[in-house]
Design an enzyme around this catalytic site. Structure first.
Site, PDB file in Angstrom:
ATOM      1  N   HIS A 198       0.864  -1.287  -0.078  1.00 33.99           N
ATOM      2  CA  HIS A 198      -0.007   0.148   0.100  1.00 33.99           C
ATOM      3  C   HIS A 198       0.754   1.202   0.023  1.00 33.99           C
ATOM      4  O   HIS A 198       1.967   1.405   0.790  1.00 33.99           O
ATOM      5  CB  HIS A 198      -0.836  -0.086   1.299  1.00 33.99           C
ATOM      6  CG  HIS A 198      -2.094   1.002   1.062  1.00 33.99           C
ATOM      7  ND1 HIS A 198      -1.802   2.217   1.349  1.00 33.99           N
ATOM      8  CD2 HIS A 198      -3.243   0.967   1.156  1.00 33.99           C
ATOM      9  CE1 HIS A 198      -2.801   3.051   1.407  1.00 33.99           C
ATOM     10  NE2 HIS A 198      -3.724   2.225   1.045  1.00 33.99           N
ATOM     11  N   CYS A 236      -3.485   2.649  -4.367  1.00 31.47           N
ATOM     12  CA  CYS A 236      -4.544   3.392  -3.324  1.00 31.47           C
ATOM     13  C   CYS A 236      -4.771   4.794  -4.087  1.00 31.47           C
ATOM     14  O   CYS A 236      -3.725   5.511  -3.994  1.00 31.47           O
ATOM     15  CB  CYS A 236      -4.379   3.700  -2.088  1.00 31.47           C
ATOM     16  SG  CYS A 236      -5.321   4.646  -1.131  1.00 31.47           S
ATOM     17  N   HIS A 265      -7.698   0.143  -4.499  1.00 30.52           N
ATOM     18  CA  HIS A 265      -8.412   1.044  -3.470  1.00 30.52           C
ATOM     19  C   HIS A 265      -8.719   2.390  -4.004  1.00 30.52           C
ATOM     20  O   HIS A 265      -8.093   2.872  -4.444  1.00 30.52           O
ATOM     21  CB  HIS A 265      -7.475   1.767  -2.030  1.00 30.52           C
ATOM     22  CG  HIS A 265      -7.042   0.561  -0.910  1.00 30.52           C
ATOM     23  ND1 HIS A 265      -6.505   0.999   0.003  1.00 30.52           N
ATOM     24  CD2 HIS A 265      -7.471  -0.783  -1.181  1.00 30.52           C
ATOM     25  CE1 HIS A 265      -6.384  -0.012   0.637  1.00 30.52           C
ATOM     26  NE2 HIS A 265      -6.727  -1.158  -0.041  1.00 30.52           N
ATOM     27  N   ASP A 310     -12.512   2.942  -0.477  1.00 29.09           N
ATOM     28  CA  ASP A 310     -11.516   3.103   0.557  1.00 29.09           C
ATOM     29  C   ASP A 310     -12.443   4.109   1.412  1.00 29.09           C
ATOM     30  O   ASP A 310     -13.658   4.108   1.554  1.00 29.09           O
ATOM     31  CB  ASP A 310     -10.129   3.757   0.105  1.00 29.09           C
ATOM     32  CG  ASP A 310      -9.149   3.438   0.878  1.00 29.09           C
ATOM     33  OD1 ASP A 310      -9.367   3.081   2.037  1.00 29.09           O
ATOM     34  OD2 ASP A 310      -8.046   3.594   0.761  1.00 29.09           O
ATOM     35  N   HIS A 311     -11.717   4.820   2.329  1.00 30.74           N
ATOM     36  CA  HIS A 311     -12.293   5.438   3.393  1.00 30.74           C
ATOM     37  C   HIS A 311     -13.728   6.449   2.662  1.00 30.74           C
ATOM     38  O   HIS A 311     -13.514   6.786   1.767  1.00 30.74           O
ATOM     39  CB  HIS A 311     -11.511   6.658   3.795  1.00 30.74           C
ATOM     40  CG  HIS A 311     -10.196   6.044   4.394  1.00 30.74           C
ATOM     41  ND1 HIS A 311      -9.194   6.941   4.776  1.00 30.74           N
ATOM     42  CD2 HIS A 311      -9.782   5.099   4.526  1.00 30.74           C
ATOM     43  CE1 HIS A 311      -8.179   6.393   5.111  1.00 30.74           C
ATOM     44  NE2 HIS A 311      -8.235   5.091   4.793  1.00 30.74           N
ATOM     45  N   TYR A 324     -14.285   4.424   8.091  1.00 32.24           N
ATOM     46  CA  TYR A 324     -14.828   3.294   7.987  1.00 32.24           C
ATOM     47  C   TYR A 324     -16.308   2.968   8.470  1.00 32.24           C
ATOM     48  O   TYR A 324     -16.497   1.675   8.910  1.00 32.24           O
ATOM     49  CB  TYR A 324     -13.654   1.978   8.474  1.00 32.24           C
ATOM     50  CG  TYR A 324     -12.639   1.817   7.522  1.00 32.24           C
ATOM     51  CD1 TYR A 324     -12.699   1.315   6.470  1.00 32.24           C
ATOM     52  CD2 TYR A 324     -11.351   2.679   7.892  1.00 32.24           C
ATOM     53  CE1 TYR A 324     -11.350   0.977   5.768  1.00 32.24           C
ATOM     54  CE2 TYR A 324     -10.193   2.354   7.234  1.00 32.24           C
ATOM     55  CZ  TYR A 324     -10.446   1.659   6.096  1.00 32.24           C
ATOM     56  OH  TYR A 324      -9.215   1.779   5.297  1.00 32.24           O
TER      57      TYR A 324
HETATM   58  C1  CS2 Z   1      -5.870   2.757   5.037  1.00 30.57           C
HETATM   59  C2  CS2 Z   1      -4.588   1.833   5.611  1.00 30.57           C
HETATM   60  O1  CS2 Z   1      -5.687   3.665   2.940  1.00 30.57           O
HETATM   61  C3  CS2 Z   1      -6.064   2.707   3.534  1.00 30.57           C
HETATM   62  O2  CS2 Z   1      -6.572   1.647   3.183  1.00 30.57           O
HETATM   63  O3  CS2 Z   1      -6.856   2.660   5.705  1.00 30.57           O
HETATM   64  O4  CS2 Z   1      -4.884   1.435   6.855  1.00 30.57           O
HETATM   65  C4  CS2 Z   1      -4.339   0.563   4.945  1.00 30.57           C
HETATM   66  O5  CS2 Z   1      -5.058  -0.353   5.084  1.00 30.57           O
HETATM   67  C5  CS2 Z   1      -3.093   0.240   5.211  1.00 30.57           C
HETATM   68  O6  CS2 Z   1      -2.011   1.196   4.984  1.00 30.57           O
HETATM   69  C6  CS2 Z   1      -2.441  -0.907   4.489  1.00 30.57           C
HETATM   70  O7  CS2 Z   1      -1.363  -1.687   4.992  1.00 30.57           O
HETATM   71 MN    MN Z   2      -6.082   2.692   0.693  1.00 28.69          MN
END
Ligand code: CS2
Ligand code: MN
Length: 347
Positions: A198, A236, A265, A310-311, A324
């Protein structure tokens, strides 16, 4: 493309029953949360998690994350034991049928924000990042805690850890990452697991700690550290996309064509200034990233791996784990699925 949803296990306010009802979601992204970082995940625990998910007709498609012990990132002699444990966990995951494992290589802190519940004009609450605020934050006070941050450190422990990183340069971190990958990817190759790193979030140094997984050039360096198809990326959009120099659709096409994107993501963010951003809804018009272009890029590379929203913001009065909640992420999944379906049908 396989639309998935992250679930934090039995402690999550969001239930598997609810996730199952989101249109177009059948895959779960989860992890085991009650094993100390660095210790082995037993096959038994993994099977319990898998069985629990499958009882809802869902499938455990991705592990996010198997965390990397700080001694590995620091390059300490004790790293060999933790790397051996990591490899053991991968073997157990493979035995349980898991194909994709996400992780990150950010020293000490996972994703970081300056405010957890900033109110947007529509009354929803979002995570935001202002670099000047972060510069003033003291990581020792524990004033901020985010999902993904290891909260097991005492103030003293955290102080020691940060002191140990004082002498770790970016080049050291690259070397320590390479050492880790040389062992871990060999096992991934043997057991058939796709490893997905990530990107750093945000993709720049915070609290004086080095961060390296931040842009196309560094991702290219990363995939060449160990040249195996299993040494890949969890792309991401929201992490890379807060740096306006990162052209996210172009990065997806580039690494996708090399077969190195193992997990997607999708998050939108709105850049509000230099090193400042808000997390927005997934919709293109609400943020700085064009989600249609991003989904098009995945479509163009015939991406058949897992993607997750993602978030999300907190909307409709929901409270819970920052980033989340259920509602905004579920809307995100439906929106992304809608874009995908349109792309599929316009071929
Ligand atoms: C985050 C991180 O952007 C994301 O997805 O929520 O917590 C992510 O899960 C970690 O960095 C992955 O190791
Ligand atoms: Mn992410």
């Amino acid at each position: 493309m396989n639309m998935t949803f992250r679930w934090y296990g039995d402690d999550d306010k969001v239930t598997l029953e609810q996730i199952k009802q989101i249109p177009g979601v059948s895959g779960i992204v989860s992890a085991i949360y009650d094993v100390t970082v660095g210790e082995v995940w037993s096959l038994e625990k993994i099977m319990d998690l898998k069985d629990e998910i499958e009882a809802y007709g869902l499938e455990l498609l991705v592990i996010e994350s198997v965390p990397v012990h700080e001694d590995i990132k620091l390059g300490l002699p004790t790293r060999d034991r933790y790397i051996a444990n990591y490899c053991e966990t991968l073997r157990n995951l493979a035995e349980a049928g898991i194909k994709v494992v996400c992780y990150n290589f950010m020293p000490v802190f996972d994703w970081t924000r300056s405010e957890l519940d900033h109110e947007l004009p529509d009354g929803s609450n979002a995570l935001i990042y202002k670099h000047e605020t972060v510069l003033k934050m003291d990581p020792l006070t524990g004033e901020l805690s985010l999902p993904g941050w290891d909260s097991s450190y005492t103030k003293e422990g955290m102080k020691d850890l940060l002191a140990q990183y004082k002498s770790v340069t970016e080049e050291d971190l690259w070397n320590n990452l390479k050492y880790f990958l040389q062992h871990v990817i060999a096992v991934a190759d043997e057991v058939g697991i796709k490893m997905a790193i990530h990107p750093d979030d945000p993709p720049w140094s915070i609290f004086g700690l080095p961060r390296i997984i931040a842009n196309k050039e560094n991702l290219e360096r990363f995939i060449n550290l160990v040249d195996s198809p299993n040494n890949g990326i969890a792309l991401c959009s929201g992490s890379l996309g807060v740096d306006p120099n990162n052209d996210v659709p172009e990065i997806i096409r580039y690494f996708g064509k090399k077969g190195r994107i193992h997990f997607g993501h999708c998050r939108n963010i709105k850049i509000t200034g230099e090193k400042c951003f808000e997390e927005s809804s997934h919709k293109s018009a609400d943020g700085s990233l064009d989600m249609v272009e991003i989904m098009k890029a995945y479509h163009d590379i015939d991406f058949n791996g897992p993607i997750r929203p993602d978030h999300g913001r907190m909307i409709w009065g929901e409270t819970g784990r920052p980033g989340y909640g259920l509602y905004d992420r579920a809307l995100g999944a439906a929106y992304l699925n809608g874009i995908w379906e349109t792309l599929e049908k316009s071929n």
